[in-house]
Write an enzyme that holds these catalytic residues in place. Structure first.
Site, short mmCIF file in Angstrom:
data_model
loop_
_atom_site.label_atom_id
_atom_site.label_comp_id
_atom_site.label_asym_id
_atom_site.label_seq_id
_atom_site.Cartn_x
_atom_site.Cartn_y
_atom_site.Cartn_z
N ASP A 241 50.47 28.51 -10.50
CA ASP A 241 50.51 28.81 -9.07
C ASP A 241 49.89 27.72 -8.21
O ASP A 241 49.83 27.86 -7.00
CB ASP A 241 49.77 30.12 -8.79
CG ASP A 241 50.28 31.26 -9.63
OD1 ASP A 241 51.49 31.26 -9.92
OD2 ASP A 241 49.49 32.14 -10.00
N ASP B 205 46.80 33.41 -10.85
CA ASP B 205 45.81 33.13 -11.87
C ASP B 205 45.57 31.62 -12.00
O ASP B 205 44.81 31.17 -12.84
CB ASP B 205 46.19 33.75 -13.22
CG ASP B 205 47.59 33.35 -13.66
OD1 ASP B 205 48.12 32.39 -13.08
OD2 ASP B 205 48.13 34.00 -14.56
N ASP C 11 50.71 37.34 -6.95
CA ASP C 11 51.54 37.06 -8.09
C ASP C 11 51.51 38.32 -8.95
O ASP C 11 50.50 39.01 -8.99
CB ASP C 11 50.93 35.86 -8.84
CG ASP C 11 51.82 35.40 -9.96
OD1 ASP C 11 53.04 35.35 -9.75
OD2 ASP C 11 51.30 35.10 -11.05
N CYS D 79 7.81 -2.75 -20.93
CA CYS D 79 8.54 -1.72 -21.67
C CYS D 79 10.02 -1.74 -21.30
O CYS D 79 10.87 -1.30 -22.07
CB CYS D 79 8.01 -0.32 -21.32
SG CYS D 79 6.25 -0.17 -21.45
N CYS E 132 4.02 -0.05 -18.75
CA CYS E 132 4.00 -1.41 -18.24
C CYS E 132 5.41 -1.93 -18.06
O CYS E 132 6.36 -1.43 -18.66
CB CYS E 132 3.26 -2.32 -19.20
SG CYS E 132 4.02 -2.32 -20.81
#
Lengths: 117, 781
Positions: free
Chosen positions: B670, B666, B467, B54, B51
């Site tokens: 970089d 990685d 790299d 609530c 309802c």
């Protein structure tokens, strides 16, 4: 024959005007709640206006079973998302600068426009 | 019932406009619509709220939780949007205490969504097939009759009545099998837009209407033009429905990769709460929950092992075939499979935050993004349908003015055929279908492609900068040589050296300690440890005085080196770092340490070079080391002694030379170079992927991923080009042919039924061609 030709040319003019030059009204994002319904090959409403400089959310509901309607793209914002069938989907837009941002399905058959004003 | 929300206090909005704006700005260009900071905004789904009263109860219960700034419930959707930094578990408890059940909406079950979608697609397929059969079962016999008897003219009253009946039946077909085209066409018309529905509805509608005019008012049309086109109407509708159905099936296969990824997610998890083991749905696993995984089970969420050790198969995420050993302190990733032991781990990322969920999200997004090559097709599709309509009208007018008799029939046939044959779908589908399959295929190989643009650019890479440390090499120094002097034993020397270095945190020292541990050497006790700055270290072990360092240190202590100086120089020339080790003032050994080249780097670099890519190495190391590594790796060009901030300059230098530059690193220092390169590749370490840092992320450390990524991109781009070419040619040749340009020369005019078949199968062809990409295999040489 003349009449037929005139009618034909008028029809072409009408197509140009109706599909390209006529700018339909935009749905305003006012107080009232707004959901864009994806159904029968269209977004409804297909043109919406949102305020500048504020992040907003737009809700979509897809009632169209065609797989074309499943993907929603807003290329300028690099947004692409999937609209589930018969379920509300909220798309969040960042704060935007004034301008027009197109949204469409993968194949651009479903087309709409967000106007930021 | 729901809304386009602004930030002013509506469900799902944010109070922290500034943060939010920053958040979005930060994400702009990558992912503006996905919320990463789940702490600030959490969405709960409430069960048992029957309802409207609530709402207040639930909201106030949530607002009472410390850290919650606001909670607003959308009763219609049974969701609550909570703003603030409260733990999800506290929120769930608060709702439960108030008498309702709640779960986090963020962790929507992808599996269920997928199952639902498949069910819906299945239902749609069945409907389309039913519509196809209805249309074809009328159209087929009609066409057979027309072909056999050639009697489709309306001259006598009997013929009129017979054809009227057929006309009504055809209307039934239009209604049952083609209604969706007409409704779609009408709705888009009202919306000032036009699509495929518009063309089909206009084409079949015109054919049917003309036929009905012939039936009702045969006198209005010349004798020779009293044809009816009911069979064409029915067959076209049937064929297009069939095309749509087959396309739907074929489309399902294009998303196989994502389905496989979603399928990796476990459904339940066994968590330990209050000393009890509970099997719960993975959506309910909370941060810091302790999870138990037994052999053969899937890891349900990301976490850190706190007990036990095992081997985990991570191949589904990284493409790395060997199981990875995991012990306390190691991380585990959702979706991977526990092979051997039973472990307990603490959940560190759950729901949408797990690496798997992020990968799924990224692949999905990339699959829906478009490479620039598709833009022209987009521009064309935007104007396509109205242009075709104009061509249809123009063609009809031309036939009426200049065509032979029966000009009306020719005009109707040509206009209908133009409308039916034009296929914006093939054009629109050409790019996205291939991207969908290509990006998925890459993900299967452990290559995450951010978007269509990265995919396209990767296919054009002419130079690849690698790299050195961590990319070509392992990134962790290892003992490569132990050259002992005189009677010394290698194991004993290593034991002493490792014991000596066990207190040091220098990377070279750690390499020696690790090497001893790998060989199962037990370490002794160190005393009188003394670091001699710039030279080395000195200490006592087992009553012996040990000295470990460079040549200078040995010379100062007047230790005879003999021919070991030359040996050390030879090692240095191989990019190794040699160190002298003396026991009781006598030289015992040279221990060389180096960052070894990854096992498959050489082969992968060869693969790149074989594909005509100029490979360039970049390193901060000195020239001698760089030269040695480059030579060993088979790289002809290298930049040595490059400071981290100069890396991006080197990328620009190559770009100035006209190269399309890929940069691989990685991702740690970089970032600027990765960003400035045409395509930045981040090498991930296992499942701990730096998803946000590059255009393309390689989930496994192998450089083969680079060659794979480029190969997939090339294959995808080739596929897109085939599709676009096919779609362009189809429309460019088909539309004029349908309009009748060949008639004056060859007397050829296309039959609308053939146009319908061509149209229906043109988009199917595009999807099928894209599906061929699924067979693509990256070749490791």
């Amino acid at each position: 024959m003349l009449l037929i030709n005139i009618a034909g040319l008028a029809l072409i003019a009408l197509i140009v005007w109706w599909f390209w030059f006529y700018k339909p009204k935009e749905a305003e994002l006012g107080e009232s709640d707004l959901v864009i319904t994806v159904e029968n090959g269209t977004y409804s409403p297909s043109r919406i206006k949102v305020p500048t400089g504020e992040p907003v959310e737009i809700k979509f509901i897809r009632k169209d079973q065609s797989p074309c309607s499943e993907t929603l793209l807003i290329p300028e914002l690099q947004i692409s998302d999937t609209l589930p069938l018969n379920k509300l989907k909220t798309i969040q837009l960042p704060a935007l600068a004034a301008g027009e941002y197109a949204f469409h399905c993968q194949m651009q058959m479903y087309r709409g426009q967000i106007t930021v004003k | 019932m729901s809304s386009v929300n602004t930030e002013s206090g509506k469900p799902g909005c944010h109070k922290d406009t500034d943060n939010n704006a920053q958040h979005h700005n930060h994400e702009h260009g990558s992912d503006p619509h996905v919320h990463v900071d789940s702490a600030a905004h959490q969405e709960l789904i409430i069960e048992g709220a029957g309802c409207a009263s609530c709402v207040g109860k639930i909201e106030s219960a949530l607002k009472a939780v410390p850290g919650v700034e606001n909670a607003e419930m959308n009763f219609a959707q049974r969701t609550v949007s909570v703003i603030g930094n409260a733990a999800a578990s506290d929120l769930l408890k608060a709702v439960e205490k108030a008498g309702y059940n709640a779960k986090l909406a963020a962790a929507e079950n992808e599996d269920d969504a997928l199952a639902e979608k498949e069910k819906a697609d299945q239902a749609y397929y069945k409907r389309l097939m039913k519509e196809t059969w209805i249309a074809l079962s009328l159209g087929g016999p009609l066409m057979a009759y027309a072909l056999i008897t050639g009697e489709v003219n309306v001259n006598t009253t009997t013929e009129r009545i017979a054809w009227l009946v057929v006309g009504i039946l055809t209307f039934g077909v239009l209604y049952f099998s083609g209604k969706h085209f007409f409704v779609g066409a009408w709705k888009s018309f009202l919306n000032h837009s036009a699509n495929m529905d518009t063309l089909i509805a206009l084409g079949t509608g015109t054919a049917w209407l003309y036929s009905m005019v012939v039936v009702f008012f045969p006198d209005a049309v010349p004798d020779q033009a009293r044809h009816v086109y009911f069979e064409a109407t029915a067959i076209i509708i049937g064929l297009i429905d069939l095309g749509l159905a087959l396309e739907l099936k074929a489309r399902g296969r294009t998303s196989e990769a994502i389905k496989r990824l979603i399928g990796l997610q476990a459904k339940t998890a066994r968590v330990i709460r209050d000393d009890k083991e509970l099997d719960i749905a993975i959506e309910q696993v909370l941060l810091n929950d302790v999870v138990r995984v037994r052999p053969g089970e899937k890891i349900p969420v990301d976490g850190e092992v706190i007990e036990g050790h095992t081997a985990i198969d991570e191949s589904m995420l990284t493409g790395e075939p060997m199981p990875v050993e995991k012990a306390t302190g190691d991380t585990v990733a959702a979706g991977t499979i526990n092979k051997s032991g039973s472990i307990l781990f603490k959940a560190t990322r759950v729901g949408k935050d797990t690496a798997l969920a992020q990968i799924i999200n990224m692949v999905k997004r990339a699959q829906n993004s478009k490479p620039p090559i598709g833009r022209l097709a987009d521009v064309i599709s935007a104007y396509f349908v109205p242009v075709v309509m104009i061509i249809a009208v123009a063609s009809a007018l031309t036939w009426l003015n200049f065509g032979p008799e029966p000009a009306v029939a020719f005009a109707i046939v040509s206009a209908t055929t133009v409308l039916i044959i034009a296929c914006p779908c093939a054009l629109g589908l050409a790019t996205p279908m291939s991207v969908m399959v290509g990006v998925g295929k890459a993900a299967e190989a452990g290559v995450l492609i951010r978007n269509g643009e990265a995919l396209q650019t990767a296919s054009k890479i002419s130079a690849m900068i690698l790299d050195k440390t961590g990319t070509i090499t392992l990134g962790a120094p290892k003992v490569t040589d132990v050259l002992v002097a005189g009677e010394h034993d290698e194991q004993a020397v290593l034991r002493l050296a490792a014991t000596l270095e066990s207190g040091s945190e220098h990377p070279l020292a750690m390499a020696i300690v690790e090497s001893a541990q790998e060989r199962g050497i037990e370490m002794g006790k160190v005393s009188n440890f003394n670091a001699i700055a710039g030279h080395g270290v000195q200490a006592e072990v087992d009553g012996k005085t040990l000295l470990f360092g460079n040549e200078k240190l040995m010379r100062e202590r007047t230790i005879g080196l003999g021919d070991f100086v030359e040996k050390a120089q030879a090692l240095a020339a191989e990019a190794k770092t040699p160190m002298y080790f003396a026991v009781d003032n006598k030289l015992a050994a040279i221990i060389a340490v180096a960052d070894p080249i990854k096992e498959d780097s050489i082969a992968a670099i060869k693969r790149l070079q074989h594909n005509g890519i100029r490979v360039v190495m970049l390193t901060g190391d000195n020239r001698a080391t760089a030269k040695a590594v480059a030579e060993k790796a088979g790289i002809k060009e290298f930049f040595a002694e490059v400071l981290p901030e100069e890396k991006s300059k080197k990328v620009q230098e190559l770009q100035m030379e006209g190269e399309v530059v890929g940069m691989t690193g990685d991702g740690i220092n970089d970032a600027p170079a990765l960003a400035i390169a045409n395509v930045g590749f981040a090498i991930g370490t296992g499942t701990d992927v730096a998803i946000e840092s590059a255009d393309i992320t390689l989930m496994r450390g192998s450089l083969h991923g680079l060659a794979d990524a480029i190969a997939v991109s090339k294959a995808t781009l080739r596929n897109i080009k085939q599709n676009l070419f096919g779609a362009f040619i189809y429309n460019v040749a088909g539309v004029p042919f349908a309009a009748g340009v060949l008639y004056p020369f060859l007397g050829l005019l296309l039959n609308p039924v053939i146009a319908g078949a061509a149209m229906a199968f043109s988009s199917l062809t595009v999807v099928t061609n894209a599906n061929r990409l699924r067979l693509f295999k990256a070749q490791e040489h």
